[in-house]
Enzyme design. Structure first.
Site, PDB file in Angstrom:
ATOM      1  N   SER A   1      -1.374   4.494   2.986  1.00  0.00           N
ATOM      2  CA  SER A   1      -2.088   5.527   2.234  1.00  0.00           C
ATOM      3  C   SER A   1      -2.442   6.777   2.452  1.00  0.00           C
ATOM      4  CB  SER A   1      -3.538   4.613   1.993  1.00  0.00           C
ATOM      5  OG  SER A   1      -3.208   3.195   1.662  1.00  0.00           O
TER       6      SER A   1
ATOM      7  N   SER B   1       0.809  -1.138   0.068  1.00  0.00           N
ATOM      8  CA  SER B   1      -0.076   0.122  -0.134  1.00  0.00           C
ATOM      9  C   SER B   1       0.732   1.261   0.141  1.00  0.00           C
ATOM     10  CB  SER B   1      -0.815  -0.167   1.458  1.00  0.00           C
ATOM     11  OG  SER B   1      -1.900  -0.967   1.138  1.00  0.00           O
TER      12      SER B   1
ATOM     13  N   PHE C   1      -9.214   9.560  16.610  1.00  0.00           N
ATOM     14  CA  PHE C   1     -10.456   8.830  17.340  1.00  0.00           C
ATOM     15  C   PHE C   1      -9.989   7.757  18.024  1.00  0.00           C
ATOM     16  CE2 PHE C   1     -12.338  11.328  13.696  1.00  0.00           C
ATOM     17  CZ  PHE C   1     -12.874  12.492  14.533  1.00  0.00           C
ATOM     18  N   GLU C   2      -8.708   7.303  17.501  1.00  0.00           N
ATOM     19  CA  GLU C   2      -8.169   6.032  18.439  1.00  0.00           C
ATOM     20  C   GLU C   2      -6.752   6.279  18.416  1.00  0.00           C
ATOM     21  OE1 GLU C   2      -9.498   3.171  19.675  1.00  0.00           O
ATOM     22  OE2 GLU C   2     -11.460   3.945  19.351  1.00  0.00           O
TER      23      GLU C   2
ATOM     24  N   GLU D   1      -9.070   8.427  25.835  1.00  0.00           N
ATOM     25  CA  GLU D   1     -10.306   7.502  25.617  1.00  0.00           C
ATOM     26  C   GLU D   1      -9.846   6.335  26.714  1.00  0.00           C
ATOM     27  OE1 GLU D   1     -12.990   4.817  22.624  1.00  0.00           O
ATOM     28  OE2 GLU D   1     -11.313   6.478  21.980  1.00  0.00           O
TER      29      GLU D   1
ATOM     30  N   GLU E   1     -10.153   7.276   2.627  1.00  0.00           N
ATOM     31  CA  GLU E   1      -9.668   6.026   2.529  1.00  0.00           C
ATOM     32  C   GLU E   1     -10.528   4.991   3.422  1.00  0.00           C
ATOM     33  OE1 GLU E   1      -6.218   3.035   3.310  1.00  0.00           O
ATOM     34  OE2 GLU E   1      -6.282   4.640   4.647  1.00  0.00           O
TER      35      GLU E   1
END
EC number: 3.1.3.1
Length: 528
Positions: free
Chosen positions: A174, A111, A288-289, A235, A330
């Protein structure tokens, strides 16, 4: 059979399900009429011979043609259809080509080098990003002087707003192709680099994310690569494995925020929705992670935005620029699901990817926006077995194999699904094969399933989309996009000006009341 419907019992043994095929399909007139309508639409198709104000590239990582077909079946069945006859959003694009995905040094690609091809217009070597084939994998001293520039970077230099949206970490191969230059795709942070490479002056990908170019919107995963070692994750504060990992002590998010007066950083869905509606926000980073985002089937919809929601948020902000925008989106975890040999994960990711394409089409106009959908590579994923139409894509073939055991329609050529206990292949039933975590059987044992080397599809719609035709090198994709927008090296493109749209009539502007309503509902649900 006669009657208004032909009823087929789809499945043998204990795998009974009911599929309904319209009786009209028995009549040749049905197919003749359908083909005549398609032919009439084709005859009326006219190229849009104007400059593209906006550019959108949807990249389905690992979305080979077999995966496209399987996704079509799954999405159709999720909507109560038999499956294969129901078009995807990408299927409705009028122009189509095949792209040859090989790297300069590999027949079956990765990739990183493929990203260099379709984003920068130059084929490259395996596991390198944003560099010509003169660079060598893992050799830092071959970086300088071999950098190639992405179409996104050229769009920014031309005054457009630019954005990157992904379900992987934003430092992954990517998305990194839009902004980074590195001889090793795995150098996400300085902690992932050998000391020798750091001493020679090579930069990690996270550092390049905020320093190589001014990116207006950055949405995806990858928090831990941006913060100093030991920084608790917002989180997962009690999980030390999710802490920041940087060795240089830098807080790259704070450095990025300091560069832009109107910049916002968010880490959950509610904050993303709020930021995307705030007219004072000029730059938006949402991570977000700590690593990649969760698979769609495991996503918490109250905490984590979907790919479709991230795409809409990006379009809302980028579309404010009267000079247009470039957006890279993506669906990155399609690839991860395949590598794990779990087709359910891969295909549900692909369904969401297609949902994002559909939403972007609703929020933009093909008169001024060139949208391409493609893949970087395929996988050794296949489905067959003469299954009956309407049967689950995750189901079993209707007849048994020569070992008198059932087998699934979906199989992998290699991967972790290889199981052969004492020379015996395990049997499988419909309940097992339909499980979201079921690992399809593979022919060759590997810890991670591999990419496939066949050509992938390129779907196109909008200004200059007609240039997408035939069988092309993967690097051709970047050149079509650059030419369509009259970007380097095609500034003398001599194309008609783009179609004009007013803010009041813009589809994104029209969607704001709905989004505001969504926020009100979120606020109400969060109230004590």
């Amino acid at each position: 059979m006669q009657g208004p419907w032909v009823l087929l019992l789809l499945g043998l043994r204990l795998q009974l399900s009911l599929g309904v095929i319209p009786a009209e399909e028995e009549n040749p007139a049905f197919w003749n009429r359908q083909a005549a309508e398609a032919l009439d639409a084709a005859k009326k198709l006219q190229p849009i011979q104007k400059v593209a104000k906006n550019l959108i590239l949807f990249l389905g990582d690992g979305l080979g043609v077999p995966t496209v077909t399987a996704t079509r079946i799954l999405k159709g069945q999720k909507n109560g259809k038999l499956g294969p006859e129901t078009p995807l959003a990408m299927d409705r694009f009028p122009y189509l080509a095949l792209s040859k995905t090989y790297n300069v040094d590999r027949q079956v690609p990765d990739s990183a080098a493929t990203a260099t091809a379709y984003l920068c217009g130059v084929k490259a070597n395996f596991q390198t990003i944003g560099l010509s084939a003169a660079a060598r994998f893992n050799q830092c001293n071959t970086t300088r002087g071999n950098e190639v520039i992405s179409v996104m970077n050229r769009a920014k230099q031309a005054g457009k707003s630019v954005g990157v949206v992904t379900t992987t970490r934003v430092q992954h191969a990517s998305p990194a192709g839009t902004y980074a230059h590195t001889v090793n795709r795995n150098w996400y942070s300085d902690a992932d680099m050998p000391a020798s490479a750091r001493q020679e002056g090579c930069q990690d990908i996270a550092t390049q994310l905020i320093s190589n170019m001014d990116i207006d919107v950055i949405l995806g995963g990858g928090r831990k690569y941006m913060f100093p070692m030991g920084t608790p994750d917002p989180e997962y504060p009690a999980d030390a494995s999710q802490n920041g990992i940087r060795l240089d002590g830098k807080n790259l998010v704070q450095e990025w925020l300091a560069k832009h007066q109107g910049a916002w950083y968010v880490w959950n869905r509610t904050e993303l929705m709020q930021a995307s509606l705030d007219q004072s926000v000029t730059h938006l980073m949402g991570l977000f992670e700590p690593g990649d985002t969760k698979y769609e089937i495991h996503r918490d919809p109250t905490l984590d935005p979907s790919l479709m929601e991230m795409t809409e948020a990006a379009l809302r902000l980028l579309s404010r620029n009267p000079r247009g925008f470039y957006l890279f989106v993506e669906g990155g975890r399609i690839d991860h699901g395949h590598h794990e040999g779990v087709a359910y994960q891969a295909l549900t990711e692909a369904v969401m990817f297609d949902d994002a394409i559909e939403r972007a089409g609703q929020l933009t106009s093909e008169e001024d926006t060139l949208t391409l959908v493609t893949a970087d590579h395929s996988h050794v994923f296949s489905f067959g077995g003469y299954t009956l139409r309407g049967s689950s894509i995750f189901g079993l073939a209707p007849s048994k194999a020569q070992d008198s055991k059932a087998y699934t329609s979906i199989l992998y050529g290699n991967g972790p699904g290889y199981v052969f206990n004492s020379g015996v292949r395990p049997d499988v039933n419909e309940s097992e094969s339909g499980s979201p975590d079921y690992q399809q059987q593979a022919a060759v044992p590997l810890s991670s399933e591999t990419h496939g080397g066949e050509d992938v599809a390129v779907f196109a719609r909008g200004p200059q989309a007609h240039l997408v035709h035939g069988v092309q090198e993967q690097s051709f994709v970047a050149h079509v996009m650059a030419f369509a927008a009259c970007l380097e090296p095609y500034t003398a493109c001599d194309l008609a000006p783009p179609a004009c749209t007013t803010d009041a009539a813009h589809p994104v502007a029209a969607s704001l009341p709905l989004l505001a309503g969504t926020l009100l509902l979120l606020g109400a649900s969060a109230a004590p």
